[in-house]
Structures are given as C-alpha cells and as structure tokens.
Design a protein around this motif. Structure first.
Motif, PDB file in Angstrom:
ATOM      1  N   ARG A 497       0.856  -1.188   0.000  1.00  0.00           N
ATOM      2  CA  ARG A 497       0.000   0.000   0.000  1.00  0.00           C
ATOM      3  C   ARG A 497       0.896   1.243   0.000  1.00  0.00           C
ATOM      4  NH1 ARG A 497      -2.611  -3.971   3.071  1.00  0.00           N
ATOM      5  NH2 ARG A 497      -4.867  -4.177   2.735  1.00  0.00           N
ATOM      6  N   GLY A 498       1.372   1.583  -1.163  1.00  0.00           N
ATOM      7  CA  GLY A 498       2.244   2.746  -1.282  1.00  0.00           C
ATOM      8  C   GLY A 498       3.214   2.555  -2.428  1.00  0.00           C
ATOM      9  N   ASN A 499       4.070   3.530  -2.617  1.00  0.00           N
ATOM     10  CA  ASN A 499       5.047   3.511  -3.699  1.00  0.00           C
ATOM     11  C   ASN A 499       6.095   2.426  -3.427  1.00  0.00           C
ATOM     12  OD1 ASN A 499       3.899   6.298  -3.047  1.00  0.00           O
ATOM     13  ND2 ASN A 499       4.441   6.476  -5.192  1.00  0.00           N
ATOM     14  N   THR A 500       6.643   1.847  -4.490  1.00  0.00           N
ATOM     15  CA  THR A 500       7.381   0.595  -4.349  1.00  0.00           C
ATOM     16  C   THR A 500       8.893   0.719  -4.339  1.00  0.00           C
ATOM     17  OG1 THR A 500       7.138   0.290  -6.747  1.00  0.00           O
ATOM     18  CG2 THR A 500       5.539  -0.826  -5.326  1.00  0.00           C
ATOM     19  N   ASN A 501       9.455   1.929  -4.480  1.00  0.00           N
ATOM     20  CA  ASN A 501      10.905   2.012  -4.537  1.00  0.00           C
ATOM     21  C   ASN A 501      11.555   1.690  -3.195  1.00  0.00           C
ATOM     22  OD1 ASN A 501      13.573   4.183  -4.626  1.00  0.00           O
ATOM     23  ND2 ASN A 501      13.316   2.652  -6.218  1.00  0.00           N
ATOM     24  N   ALA A 502      11.037   2.261  -2.111  1.00  0.00           N
ATOM     25  CA  ALA A 502      11.608   1.974  -0.791  1.00  0.00           C
ATOM     26  C   ALA A 502      11.512   0.492  -0.446  1.00  0.00           C
ATOM     27  CB  ALA A 502      10.939   2.830   0.280  1.00  0.00           C
ATOM     28  N   PRO A 503      10.373  -0.191  -0.687  1.00  0.00           N
ATOM     29  CA  PRO A 503      10.351  -1.634  -0.436  1.00  0.00           C
ATOM     30  C   PRO A 503      11.341  -2.426  -1.278  1.00  0.00           C
ATOM     31  CG  PRO A 503       8.119  -0.780  -0.514  1.00  0.00           C
ATOM     32  CD  PRO A 503       9.020   0.334  -0.962  1.00  0.00           C
ATOM     33  N   THR A 504      11.594  -2.002  -2.512  1.00  0.00           N
ATOM     34  CA  THR A 504      12.563  -2.701  -3.345  1.00  0.00           C
ATOM     35  C   THR A 504      13.961  -2.582  -2.756  1.00  0.00           C
ATOM     36  OG1 THR A 504      11.210  -2.322  -5.309  1.00  0.00           O
ATOM     37  CG2 THR A 504      13.522  -2.849  -5.665  1.00  0.00           C
ATOM     38  N   ILE A 505      14.314  -1.397  -2.297  1.00  0.00           N
ATOM     39  CA  ILE A 505      15.609  -1.209  -1.644  1.00  0.00           C
ATOM     40  C   ILE A 505      15.687  -2.054  -0.377  1.00  0.00           C
ATOM     41  CG2 ILE A 505      16.977   0.510  -0.395  1.00  0.00           C
ATOM     42  CD1 ILE A 505      16.095   2.530  -2.578  1.00  0.00           C
ATOM     43  N   MET A 506      14.598  -2.099   0.395  1.00  0.00           N
ATOM     44  CA  MET A 506      14.567  -2.935   1.596  1.00  0.00           C
ATOM     45  C   MET A 506      14.809  -4.402   1.246  1.00  0.00           C
ATOM     46  SD  MET A 506      12.415  -5.359   3.048  1.00  0.00           S
ATOM     47  CE  MET A 506      10.794  -5.007   2.362  1.00  0.00           C
ATOM     48  N   ILE A 507      14.152  -4.890   0.192  1.00  0.00           N
ATOM     49  CA  ILE A 507      14.317  -6.286  -0.214  1.00  0.00           C
ATOM     50  C   ILE A 507      15.792  -6.593  -0.467  1.00  0.00           C
ATOM     51  CG2 ILE A 507      13.906  -7.884  -2.136  1.00  0.00           C
ATOM     52  CD1 ILE A 507      11.060  -6.634  -2.308  1.00  0.00           C
ATOM     53  N   ALA A 508      16.476  -5.694  -1.155  1.00  0.00           N
ATOM     54  CA  ALA A 508      17.885  -5.932  -1.464  1.00  0.00           C
ATOM     55  C   ALA A 508      18.759  -5.833  -0.218  1.00  0.00           C
ATOM     56  CB  ALA A 508      18.355  -4.941  -2.520  1.00  0.00           C
ATOM     57  N   GLU A 509      18.433  -4.928   0.696  1.00  0.00           N
ATOM     58  CA  GLU A 509      19.191  -4.844   1.949  1.00  0.00           C
ATOM     59  C   GLU A 509      19.088  -6.161   2.732  1.00  0.00           C
ATOM     60  OE1 GLU A 509      21.238  -2.825   3.248  1.00  0.00           O
ATOM     61  OE2 GLU A 509      20.815  -0.729   2.746  1.00  0.00           O
ATOM     62  N   ARG A 510      17.875  -6.682   2.826  1.00  0.00           N
ATOM     63  CA  ARG A 510      17.694  -7.938   3.563  1.00  0.00           C
ATOM     64  C   ARG A 510      18.332  -9.101   2.804  1.00  0.00           C
ATOM     65  NH1 ARG A 510      14.116 -12.184   4.969  1.00  0.00           N
ATOM     66  NH2 ARG A 510      13.892 -12.375   7.238  1.00  0.00           N
ATOM     67  N   ALA A 511      18.225  -9.086   1.476  1.00  0.00           N
ATOM     68  CA  ALA A 511      18.834 -10.139   0.670  1.00  0.00           C
ATOM     69  C   ALA A 511      20.343 -10.188   0.848  1.00  0.00           C
ATOM     70  CB  ALA A 511      18.493  -9.930  -0.803  1.00  0.00           C
ATOM     71  N   ALA A 512      20.977  -9.024   1.021  1.00  0.00           N
ATOM     72  CA  ALA A 512      22.432  -9.003   1.208  1.00  0.00           C
ATOM     73  C   ALA A 512      22.833  -9.805   2.440  1.00  0.00           C
ATOM     74  CB  ALA A 512      22.920  -7.565   1.310  1.00  0.00           C
ATOM     75  N   ASP A 513      22.038  -9.708   3.506  1.00  0.00           N
ATOM     76  CA  ASP A 513      22.311 -10.519   4.693  1.00  0.00           C
ATOM     77  C   ASP A 513      22.080 -11.997   4.407  1.00  0.00           C
ATOM     78  OD1 ASP A 513      23.156  -8.481   6.314  1.00  0.00           O
ATOM     79  OD2 ASP A 513      21.375  -8.437   7.600  1.00  0.00           O
ATOM     80  N   LEU A 514      20.998 -12.318   3.706  1.00  0.00           N
ATOM     81  CA  LEU A 514      20.702 -13.719   3.390  1.00  0.00           C
ATOM     82  C   LEU A 514      21.800 -14.323   2.524  1.00  0.00           C
ATOM     83  CD1 LEU A 514      16.891 -13.376   2.580  1.00  0.00           C
ATOM     84  CD2 LEU A 514      17.885 -14.419   4.633  1.00  0.00           C
ATOM     85  N   ILE A 515      22.279 -13.580   1.543  1.00  0.00           N
ATOM     86  CA  ILE A 515      23.316 -14.074   0.643  1.00  0.00           C
ATOM     87  C   ILE A 515      24.626 -14.288   1.395  1.00  0.00           C
ATOM     88  CG2 ILE A 515      24.747 -13.449  -1.346  1.00  0.00           C
ATOM     89  CD1 ILE A 515      22.208 -11.929  -2.388  1.00  0.00           C
ATOM     90  N   ALA A 516      24.924 -13.382   2.315  1.00  0.00           N
ATOM     91  CA  ALA A 516      26.168 -13.486   3.085  1.00  0.00           C
ATOM     92  C   ALA A 516      26.083 -14.519   4.205  1.00  0.00           C
ATOM     93  CB  ALA A 516      26.525 -12.120   3.666  1.00  0.00           C
ATOM     94  N   GLY A 517      24.902 -15.095   4.426  1.00  0.00           N
ATOM     95  CA  GLY A 517      24.749 -16.093   5.470  1.00  0.00           C
ATOM     96  C   GLY A 517      24.582 -15.525   6.861  1.00  0.00           C
ATOM     97  N   ARG A 518      24.274 -14.213   6.927  1.00  0.00           N
ATOM     98  CA  ARG A 518      24.056 -13.597   8.229  1.00  0.00           C
ATOM     99  C   ARG A 518      22.610 -13.806   8.674  1.00  0.00           C
ATOM    100  NH1 ARG A 518      27.461  -9.651   5.656  1.00  0.00           N
ATOM    101  NH2 ARG A 518      25.628  -8.573   4.816  1.00  0.00           N
ATOM    102  N   THR A 519      22.402 -13.936   9.978  1.00  0.00           N
ATOM    103  CA  THR A 519      21.053 -14.072  10.505  1.00  0.00           C
ATOM    104  C   THR A 519      20.319 -12.753  10.308  1.00  0.00           C
ATOM    105  OG1 THR A 519      21.776 -15.658  12.165  1.00  0.00           O
ATOM    106  CG2 THR A 519      19.654 -14.561  12.548  1.00  0.00           C
ATOM    107  N   PRO A 520      19.175 -12.766   9.622  1.00  0.00           N
ATOM    108  CA  PRO A 520      18.466 -11.499   9.383  1.00  0.00           C
ATOM    109  C   PRO A 520      18.056 -10.831  10.690  1.00  0.00           C
ATOM    110  CG  PRO A 520      17.632 -13.228   7.953  1.00  0.00           C
ATOM    111  CD  PRO A 520      18.520 -13.903   8.959  1.00  0.00           C
ATOM    112  N   GLU A 521      18.102  -9.504  10.666  1.00  0.00           N
ATOM    113  CA  GLU A 521      17.677  -8.722  11.829  1.00  0.00           C
ATOM    114  C   GLU A 521      16.161  -8.769  11.964  1.00  0.00           C
ATOM    115  OE1 GLU A 521      19.213  -4.762  12.286  1.00  0.00           O
ATOM    116  OE2 GLU A 521      20.899  -5.208  10.952  1.00  0.00           O
TER     117      GLU A 521
END
Length: 523
Positions: A497-521
């Motif tokens: 419910r809102g513009n999608t650019n900020a959620p897209t950036i969030m997805i990539a921020e969280r993905a960086a942790d997943l890719i690196a094997g870090r436990t997500p915050e």
C-alpha cells in the motif's frame, strides 16, 4: 576483453542491483560484477526532480507498453522503466513510502517466511538517512537520503486542507504510526536534487577494486549447467561472451525484465518455453502474478500559477546553485491515503496530487494552469503476466496487466473516484478550481467506469512476477536451480500500500544478509 571470474554476477543496476553491489563488495575478498543494459547516469536532466516525465520514451527508458488490455476496451498503456544506472529510481517521482504493516503480514502468509513487518523494518531503517532524524520508525545515517520537499505549492496545501474538510485527518508522516490521512510526501532527494539508488549505493562503492560495473551491456540469458547457474551470456557492442559466477548469479532486472531473462534461460512454464525452442530447465510460474498500481487523473483548470511555467532559466539556476525553487518539486507533492469502506483493515486508495496538468499518462503537454487529483488503487485484485514475444533476447516482452478485469477492482475504482471528487469539491480546493479538463461526465457508476477506462495510467509499480512462495523461496533462491536468486520488486507476493521504490531497496538490503549467510535482523 579480460575474462575474469567473479563470485557474484548481478544482472540489473536498478534500485536492488545497486544495493547488492554495494553491500556484497563491502567484503574485499568478494569479487562482484554489476551489469546494466543502459548507460551511466550522467545526463543532467536525471538530477532535476521536476523533469521526470520528460525522461519517458528517451534512451533512458525501456519504453514498454501493454498488450491490448481487455479491461480497457483494448487500449494499450505506456510502461516506463529506467534503463540507466539507478534503474527506475533515476526516472521516478522519488516518493519515499514503505507500505503498511498489513502488507508484510500478507507476504508471510503467502510463504515469505521472515518477511513480516518485524522482519523488514530494520532494513528500511538501515537504508534510510532521514533528515528528520532517527526514531522508532525511521533511520538516520544510512545510504539513502530521505527528506521533505524544498518547495510546497500552495495548491497542495489547499488539497491537504480539503482532505481535512472531507473528514480525513492530517498525517505528518505516512511512514510513521499510521498511514491514514492527508499530508506532504517525503522524497529521495539531497540538496533539492534527485538522489537515486546509484547515488546512494554505487557512488561510494564503484572505486572498490573488487567491484566491476559494466554499462551498455545486455544480458541474453543465464547459463545453467547441470542444474546450477554458472554465469551469464552478455553482449557488449558486437561481442557476445560468457562471464562466469563462482558463487551466484543474482537477477535484479525488475518485474518485467527478470521474468523475461529467466524464461530465455529455460526457467518458466515448460510447455510455453518448448514452443519457442527453449529447453526447459525448471518448470515454474515465472511471469505470472503481475500486479501494478494504477491511477485515474482528475484534472481541473486553475487561476493559480502551476508548475507548467516553472522551467525558467532563473529557476534552473536557483536549483543548481542553491537547491531551491519550484524545480525541486517531484510534481506529486502531496497525497491522501483513504479507506473507501469502513470495514477495511488499511487504506485501499492513495490519492496523489500535483500542481500541474497531468494527462495522457504523463506524456501530454500541460497547456493550461491546472492541478491533478489522482486516486490510485493500492491493492488491486487483477492479475496479469509477462511472457516472451520471441526467443530473440532483443525483443520486448509481452506484458498483459489485465487492468480492471475483476468486479472488486471496478467497484473500488468507483469508490476511489467518488472519494476524490468529494475532496476536490471542498472549499479549500473549490476556491481555486476551474473547469474540468479530465473528469467523469456523470456521477453514476457507468460514467465513472467509462472515465476510468479511458484515463487509466500505470503509476509504474510492477511487482510479483517471480514471487516468493511460487518462483523463489523465502531466501529468494530460484526453486529447482542452484546458484540463482532473484532480488527485486518481482519477488513481492503481493504489492504494498504505497510507492514501491523503498520496499525494493529494503528487499535488497535484507537479501544481502541472506546471501552473506548472516542471521536477518528483526525489530
């Protein structure tokens, strides 16, 4: 050309790709290649906030369009998409909005384990450098500059007051405790200029010796060997070559181009791929579940000077020397988030407003001083798809959104337009409102739907075509193919419910942790 081996090959330097390139290359022992089909983001008009509609149908835009839409009496709709470093964050209206916590509860219910509100909020805050400072809802010190508009047109204050007169609350922060109400939007700008994902994430990272950025480079397909993605085939100039990835290929090409690339690589509906002579690698519903936000522009003449005369040499100088003046406007300066039925758990429409004549999907020339009030459907139920036009990678994909093909969407449109007409009729706006340029001919349902079908425009928020739970798992790994992820707006199970650019950036921020094997915050 040097034939190097990389740990990660990222396809697409849009909002998600820029984040990943920065975060993954922060490890000096990791070799990262970022590939962008378009050019570097050096065109001066990219910096001018008010100039975004002028970027459509230029070499910086993929310039896609829908197939004839059955819900729009066969009309095609324009689908701009950034083809430049920063992707659509380099050509969008810069609105910073995260969506509603209910959206992310829905994601988790759809199979996106860990992507509920508590799982995404830390990554929104990690990305953000909000000029208002840090609090329970916001971050400060992150890469992405977020701030208040430096110009506030008086017509937009009248719009917000009209929203209050219609019975809605004034909302000082759509990313705060509540989404509901009318108020000013925050934007991704710095010193009055556009601040794209490339500005936020690539500028500081691109000098790293372990990060390579290729522009003007088209990726034809992901190379899959024995069930594993091992690299990509790319075209640079007249040269076709393969670049290999030792750890992962990450597709971040957006909700139209990511499914196209997967399908060209044999990942999609097996029967459809075989019909094109493409050997199936994984039988998945790639390209399906396409969703988008659409708006319906109510446009009225006004005797107040609008933004249509803002592009003067004086204002251009004011922007570039002081970061002030009307050219800092993103046009869509204010909004109202409204529940059109009392039983809804969250807003179902977002009324964008701008002090300019916005017609013909943003492509029309503003020949009158006017303002636009544009209700937007936040959670449409219509679903479309992206599929191949040809096995030739240079061919544009076929995109069918199926706009307004459900009764629920049509009923929401009628309520949305009526709610917006009610706001436009309030004294604060009526005092400045002249003859309508774009409005329904009558107030009955049929007249409103005819109007909606005629003026409907995408607001350029496609999502869902490589969704978590059907194409990728909750770690964004493509099911049935090792070493391959999708990280962009296409992984959203449902739109927000809102513009999608900020959620897209969030997805990539969280993905960086997943890719690196870090436990997500978690919050």
């Amino acid at each position: 050309m040097e034939n190097r081996l990389y740990d990660f090959v990222i396809v697409g330097a849009g909002s998600a790709g820029c984040v990943l390139a920065s975060r993954l290359s922060a490890d000096p022992g990791t070799r990262v290649l970022l590939i962008e089909a378009g050019p570097a983001d050096t065109a001066p008009e990219l910096r001018v906030p008010m100039a975004w509609p002028t970027l459509f149908k230029t070499p910086l835009d993929w310039d896609y369009a829908t197939e004839p839409e059955p819900g729009l009496d066969g009309r095609r709709r324009n689908l701009p998409l950034g083809r430049v470093l920063g992707g659509s964050s380099s050509i969008n209206a810069m609105i910073y909005m995260r969506g509603n916590p209910a959206d992310y509860r829905d994601w988790e219910k759809a199979g996106a384990e860990g992507w509920d509100w508590d799982g995404v909020l830390p990554y929104f805050k990690r990305a953000e450098d909000n000029e208002r400072g840090a609090d329970d809802h916001h971050g400060a010190g992150g890469p992405l500059k977020v701030g208040d508009l430096r110009t506030r047109h008086p017509l937009m204050e009248a719009f917000i007051e009209a929203g209050e007169q219609a019975g809605h609350v004034r909302n000082p922060d759509f990313n705060g405790a509540s989404q509901d109400g009318f108020g000013w939007l925050q934007v991704t700008q710095s010193n009055g200029l556009r601040f794209s994902a490339a500005d936020a994430y690539l500028r500081a990272a691109e000098e790293r010796p372990n990060l390579t950025v290729m522009t003007d480079t088209q990726v034809n397909r992901v190379v899959v060997e024995n069930g594993r993605a091992v690299g990509v085939e790319l075209v640079q100039g007249a040269e076709v070559r393969t670049v290999r990835a030792e750890r992962e290929v990450i597709v971040s090409a957006g909700a139209y181009n990511s499914p196209k690339l997967l399908q060209l690589s044999g990942i999609g509906r097996a029967a459809e791929l075989a019909a094109f002579g493409i050997e199936p690698v994984a039988d998945l519903p790639v390209g399906e579940n396409l969703q988008d936000h659409v708006f319906f522009g109510l446009v009225y003449r006004t005797d107040v000077e609008s933004l249509s005369t803002a592009a003067t040499p004086e204002n251009q100088a004011l922007l570039m020397t002081e970061g002030r003046g009307p050219l800092t406007s993103n046009i869509a300066e204010a909004a109202g988030l409204v529940r059109t039925r009392p039983d809804l758990e969250a807003p179902d429409i977002q009324i964008h407003a701008g002090p300019i004549m916005l017609v013909e999907e943003g492509l029309g020339i503003p020949v009158h001083h006017a303002f636009t009030v544009a209700p937007t459907l936040l959670r449409p139920t219509s679903r479309g798809r992206v599929f191949l036009r040809s096995p030739n990678p240079a061919a544009k994909p076929r995109i069918l959104h199926n706009y307004l093909t459900t009764a629920e969407d049509r009923e929401t449109v009628v309520r949305a337009v009526r709610a917006s007409l009610e706001v436009a009729a309030q004294p604060a706006l009526a005092a400045h409102r002249g003859e309508p340029i774009s409005a329904p001919e009558g107030d009955d349902d049929a007249s409103i739907l005819r109007f909606a079908r005629h003026v409907l425009s995408s607001i350029f928020h496609p999502v869902g075509t490589c969704a978590i739970g059907s194409v990728v798992d909750s770690h964004l790994r493509v099911q049935g193919v090792e070493g391959l992820r999708v990280v962009d707006a296409s992984v959203m199970p449902n739109t927000v419910r809102g513009n999608t650019n900020a959620p897209t950036i969030m997805i990539a921020e969280r993905a960086a942790d997943l890719i690196a094997g870090r436990t997500p915050e978690r919050a």
